[in-house]
Design a protein around this motif. Structure first.
Motif, PDB file in Angstrom:
ATOM      1  N   PRO A   1      11.502 -17.345  42.349  1.00 29.91           N
ATOM      2  CA  PRO A   1      10.628 -17.789  43.445  1.00 29.91           C
ATOM      3  C   PRO A   1      11.386 -18.331  44.652  1.00 29.91           C
ATOM      4  CG  PRO A   1       9.699 -18.471  41.351  1.00 29.91           C
ATOM      5  CD  PRO A   1      11.061 -17.891  41.046  1.00 29.91           C
ATOM      6  N   ALA A   2      12.513 -18.967  44.428  1.00 26.27           N
ATOM      7  CA  ALA A   2      13.278 -19.546  45.539  1.00 26.27           C
ATOM      8  C   ALA A   2      13.796 -18.493  46.500  1.00 26.27           C
ATOM      9  CB  ALA A   2      14.434 -20.380  45.004  1.00 26.27           C
ATOM     10  N   GLN A   3      13.789 -17.231  46.075  1.00 27.66           N
ATOM     11  CA  GLN A   3      14.267 -16.150  46.933  1.00 27.66           C
ATOM     12  C   GLN A   3      13.136 -15.470  47.700  1.00 27.66           C
ATOM     13  OE1 GLN A   3      17.474 -14.896  47.698  1.00 27.66           O
ATOM     14  NE2 GLN A   3      17.823 -16.987  47.030  1.00 27.66           N
ATOM     15  N   VAL A   4      11.954 -16.103  47.724  1.00 30.09           N
ATOM     16  CA  VAL A   4      10.781 -15.517  48.374  1.00 30.09           C
ATOM     17  C   VAL A   4      10.233 -16.477  49.431  1.00 30.09           C
ATOM     18  CG1 VAL A   4       8.456 -14.590  48.025  1.00 30.09           C
ATOM     19  CG2 VAL A   4      10.200 -14.314  46.223  1.00 30.09           C
ATOM     20  N   ILE A   5       9.847 -15.925  50.572  1.00 33.84           N
ATOM     21  CA  ILE A   5       9.072 -16.652  51.580  1.00 33.84           C
ATOM     22  C   ILE A   5       7.670 -16.067  51.584  1.00 33.84           C
ATOM     23  CG2 ILE A   5       8.793 -17.245  54.016  1.00 33.84           C
ATOM     24  CD1 ILE A   5      11.796 -16.739  54.368  1.00 33.84           C
ATOM     25  N   LEU A   6       6.668 -16.908  51.386  1.00 29.11           N
ATOM     26  CA  LEU A   6       5.274 -16.467  51.471  1.00 29.11           C
ATOM     27  C   LEU A   6       4.762 -16.774  52.868  1.00 29.11           C
ATOM     28  CD1 LEU A   6       2.050 -17.398  51.279  1.00 29.11           C
ATOM     29  CD2 LEU A   6       2.738 -15.309  50.111  1.00 29.11           C
ATOM     30  N   VAL A   7       4.280 -15.754  53.572  1.00 30.73           N
ATOM     31  CA  VAL A   7       3.747 -15.888  54.923  1.00 30.73           C
ATOM     32  C   VAL A   7       2.235 -15.745  54.867  1.00 30.73           C
ATOM     33  CG1 VAL A   7       3.765 -14.979  57.273  1.00 30.73           C
ATOM     34  CG2 VAL A   7       5.854 -14.880  55.876  1.00 30.73           C
TER      35      VAL A   7
ATOM     36  N   ALA B   1      -1.771 -17.111  56.861  1.00 34.64           N
ATOM     37  CA  ALA B   1      -2.519 -17.861  57.863  1.00 34.64           C
ATOM     38  C   ALA B   1      -3.411 -18.908  57.189  1.00 34.64           C
ATOM     39  CB  ALA B   1      -3.375 -16.911  58.705  1.00 34.64           C
ATOM     40  N   HIS B   2      -3.191 -19.156  55.896  1.00 33.86           N
ATOM     41  CA  HIS B   2      -3.958 -20.121  55.130  1.00 33.86           C
ATOM     42  C   HIS B   2      -3.024 -21.211  54.636  1.00 33.86           C
ATOM     43  CE1 HIS B   2      -7.214 -17.195  55.130  1.00 33.86           C
ATOM     44  NE2 HIS B   2      -6.365 -16.299  54.663  1.00 33.86           N
ATOM     45  N   ASP B   3      -3.274 -22.456  55.030  1.00 35.79           N
ATOM     46  CA  ASP B   3      -2.377 -23.528  54.622  1.00 35.79           C
ATOM     47  C   ASP B   3      -2.385 -23.727  53.108  1.00 35.79           C
ATOM     48  OD1 ASP B   3      -4.950 -24.610  54.495  1.00 35.79           O
ATOM     49  OD2 ASP B   3      -4.545 -26.266  55.877  1.00 35.79           O
ATOM     50  N   TRP B   4      -3.531 -23.488  52.455  1.00 29.68           N
ATOM     51  CA  TRP B   4      -3.605 -23.656  50.998  1.00 29.68           C
ATOM     52  C   TRP B   4      -2.788 -22.600  50.267  1.00 29.68           C
ATOM     53  CZ3 TRP B   4      -5.555 -19.260  48.950  1.00 29.68           C
ATOM     54  CH2 TRP B   4      -6.389 -18.476  49.764  1.00 29.68           C
ATOM     55  N   ASP B   5      -2.685 -21.407  50.818  1.00 33.80           N
ATOM     56  CA  ASP B   5      -1.877 -20.341  50.227  1.00 33.80           C
ATOM     57  C   ASP B   5      -0.396 -20.700  50.348  1.00 33.80           C
ATOM     58  OD1 ASP B   5      -1.073 -17.930  49.124  1.00 33.80           O
ATOM     59  OD2 ASP B   5      -1.890 -16.675  50.713  1.00 33.80           O
ATOM     60  N   VAL B   6      -0.011 -21.159  51.525  1.00 40.73           N
ATOM     61  CA  VAL B   6       1.368 -21.588  51.745  1.00 40.73           C
ATOM     62  C   VAL B   6       1.723 -22.747  50.802  1.00 40.73           C
ATOM     63  CG1 VAL B   6       2.959 -22.620  53.418  1.00 40.73           C
ATOM     64  CG2 VAL B   6       1.408 -20.785  54.128  1.00 40.73           C
ATOM     65  N   ALA B   7       0.807 -23.709  50.672  1.00 43.03           N
ATOM     66  CA  ALA B   7       1.047 -24.850  49.792  1.00 43.03           C
ATOM     67  C   ALA B   7       1.187 -24.398  48.331  1.00 43.03           C
ATOM     68  CB  ALA B   7      -0.076 -25.865  49.922  1.00 43.03           C
ATOM     69  N   GLY B   8       0.355 -23.446  47.912  1.00 38.25           N
ATOM     70  CA  GLY B   8       0.441 -22.940  46.549  1.00 38.25           C
ATOM     71  C   GLY B   8       1.766 -22.259  46.277  1.00 38.25           C
ATOM     72  N   ALA B   9       2.222 -21.457  47.231  1.00 34.27           N
ATOM     73  CA  ALA B   9       3.500 -20.768  47.069  1.00 34.27           C
ATOM     74  C   ALA B   9       4.648 -21.767  46.989  1.00 34.27           C
ATOM     75  CB  ALA B   9       3.711 -19.805  48.230  1.00 34.27           C
ATOM     76  N   MET B  10       4.603 -22.790  47.842  1.00 36.92           N
ATOM     77  CA  MET B  10       5.673 -23.789  47.840  1.00 36.92           C
ATOM     78  C   MET B  10       5.679 -24.585  46.534  1.00 36.92           C
ATOM     79  SD  MET B  10       5.458 -25.015  51.828  1.00 36.92           S
ATOM     80  CE  MET B  10       6.808 -26.195  51.688  1.00 36.92           C
ATOM     81  N   ALA B  11       4.500 -24.888  46.005  1.00 43.48           N
ATOM     82  CA  ALA B  11       4.423 -25.600  44.730  1.00 43.48           C
ATOM     83  C   ALA B  11       4.991 -24.762  43.591  1.00 43.48           C
ATOM     84  CB  ALA B  11       2.974 -25.978  44.427  1.00 43.48           C
ATOM     85  N   ALA B  12       4.954 -23.432  43.741  1.00 43.33           N
ATOM     86  CA  ALA B  12       5.493 -22.526  42.729  1.00 43.33           C
ATOM     87  C   ALA B  12       6.973 -22.242  42.928  1.00 43.33           C
ATOM     88  CB  ALA B  12       4.705 -21.218  42.737  1.00 43.33           C
ATOM     89  N   GLY B  13       7.578 -22.871  43.942  1.00 41.16           N
ATOM     90  CA  GLY B  13       9.018 -22.736  44.147  1.00 41.16           C
ATOM     91  C   GLY B  13       9.436 -21.805  45.263  1.00 41.16           C
ATOM     92  N   MET B  14       8.470 -21.198  45.957  1.00 41.93           N
ATOM     93  CA  MET B  14       8.789 -20.335  47.094  1.00 41.93           C
ATOM     94  C   MET B  14       8.908 -21.174  48.357  1.00 41.93           C
ATOM     95  SD  MET B  14       6.184 -17.119  46.465  1.00 41.93           S
ATOM     96  CE  MET B  14       6.343 -16.072  45.009  1.00 41.93           C
ATOM     97  N   ARG B  15       9.446 -20.580  49.408  1.00 40.74           N
ATOM     98  CA  ARG B  15       9.327 -21.171  50.733  1.00 40.74           C
ATOM     99  C   ARG B  15       8.011 -20.703  51.355  1.00 40.74           C
ATOM    100  NH1 ARG B  15      15.344 -20.836  53.546  1.00 40.74           N
ATOM    101  NH2 ARG B  15      16.496 -21.693  51.767  1.00 40.74           N
ATOM    102  N   GLY B  16       7.526 -21.482  52.311  1.00 39.52           N
ATOM    103  CA  GLY B  16       6.240 -21.161  52.908  1.00 39.52           C
ATOM    104  C   GLY B  16       6.313 -21.059  54.419  1.00 39.52           C
ATOM    105  N   ALA B  17       5.573 -20.092  54.973  1.00 36.59           N
ATOM    106  CA  ALA B  17       5.517 -19.887  56.420  1.00 36.59           C
ATOM    107  C   ALA B  17       4.058 -19.787  56.838  1.00 36.59           C
ATOM    108  CB  ALA B  17       6.277 -18.618  56.824  1.00 36.59           C
TER     109      ALA B  17
END
Length: 231
Positions: free
Chosen positions: A165-171, A173-189
């Motif tokens: 997950p640390a090798q992924v950026i999730l992009v 337009a939904h702040d909750w989607d970005v927050a979910g990705a970051m909680a799973a170990g991804m970066r968020g945009a």
């Protein structure tokens, strides 16, 4: 090390739901119902995930239409219901999408999608919008039968992409989607499309911008202090 994969949400992030407004104007006499309907779609998906239930996103969208009609004390004509749900398969991309994807592809980044839409709808959406060729992989929550922002969705995406997950950026337009990705170990945009702003109780995104092009440039420049691009 820079993340190796940039993973995109599809509905609202890449595709413009404003194209549905004429259908809602005809069906409800008010194009503004479109925004309320999509909010109901997302709420329903979240509740189903929390209670451990699942229905594909098309069923969720249809049920949300029925709820919208019932709350307004009207019956939705079957033809209008069908037209709205079919139009979800044929949404145009936002104007900034192709320039951003071209920029990222030219920089050698690996691009993929992750959406709540089922695979058949996702395929139709990307084909109709002309975006399919930009993505090395197209992923749907249908694989785990849970909706975003469940952690299992993002872990599935990382597993299918063959990276941690640390090798992924999730992009998105939904702040909750970005927050979910970051909680799973991804970066968020976060793409701050009109009306979008970071939620004060969610972790600030690693990258943010008013357009997808701006977000892409921040990613490529490595400009990702917490809160970057916030107003």
């Amino acid at each position: 090390m820079n993340p190796s994969v940039i993973l995109f949400d599809v509905n609202e992030t890449l595709l413009d739901l404003r194209a549905l407004r004429p259908h809602f104007a005809r069906a409800f006499g008010d194009e503004g119902v479109a925004a309320h309907w999509f909010g109901q779609v997302l709420q329903t998906a979240l509740v189903l995930t929390v209670i451990g239930a699942y229905a594909d996103f098309g069923q969720v969208a249809g049920a949300a239409l029925d709820v919208a009609a019932a709350r307004r004390g009207r019956a939705l004509a079957p033809a209008d219901r069908t037209a709205i749900l079919q139009a979800m398969r044929a949404l145009p991309p936002h104007d900034d999408v192709v320039p951003a994807l071209e920029r990222l592809r030219a920089a050698g980044r690996r691009l993929a999608t992750l959406t709540n839409s089922p695979p058949a709808v996702l395929e139709a959406q990307l084909r109709h919008s002309g975006l399919a060729a930009y993505f090395a992989q197209t992923l749907s929550v249908d694989a785990v039968r849970r909706f975003k922002p469940a952690a299992a969705v993002y872990q599935m995406a990382a597993d299918r992409l063959g990276v941690p997950p640390a090798q992924v950026i999730l992009v998105a337009a939904h702040d909750w989607d970005v927050a979910g990705a970051m909680a799973a170990g991804m970066r968020g945009a976060l793409v701050r499309r009109p009306g979008v702003s970071p939620h004060p109780l969610y972790p600030p995104p690693d990258y943010a911008g008013a357009t997808l092009v701006e977000v892409a440039e921040r990613i490529l420049s490595g400009d990702h202090p917490k809160g970057a691009g916030h107003p």
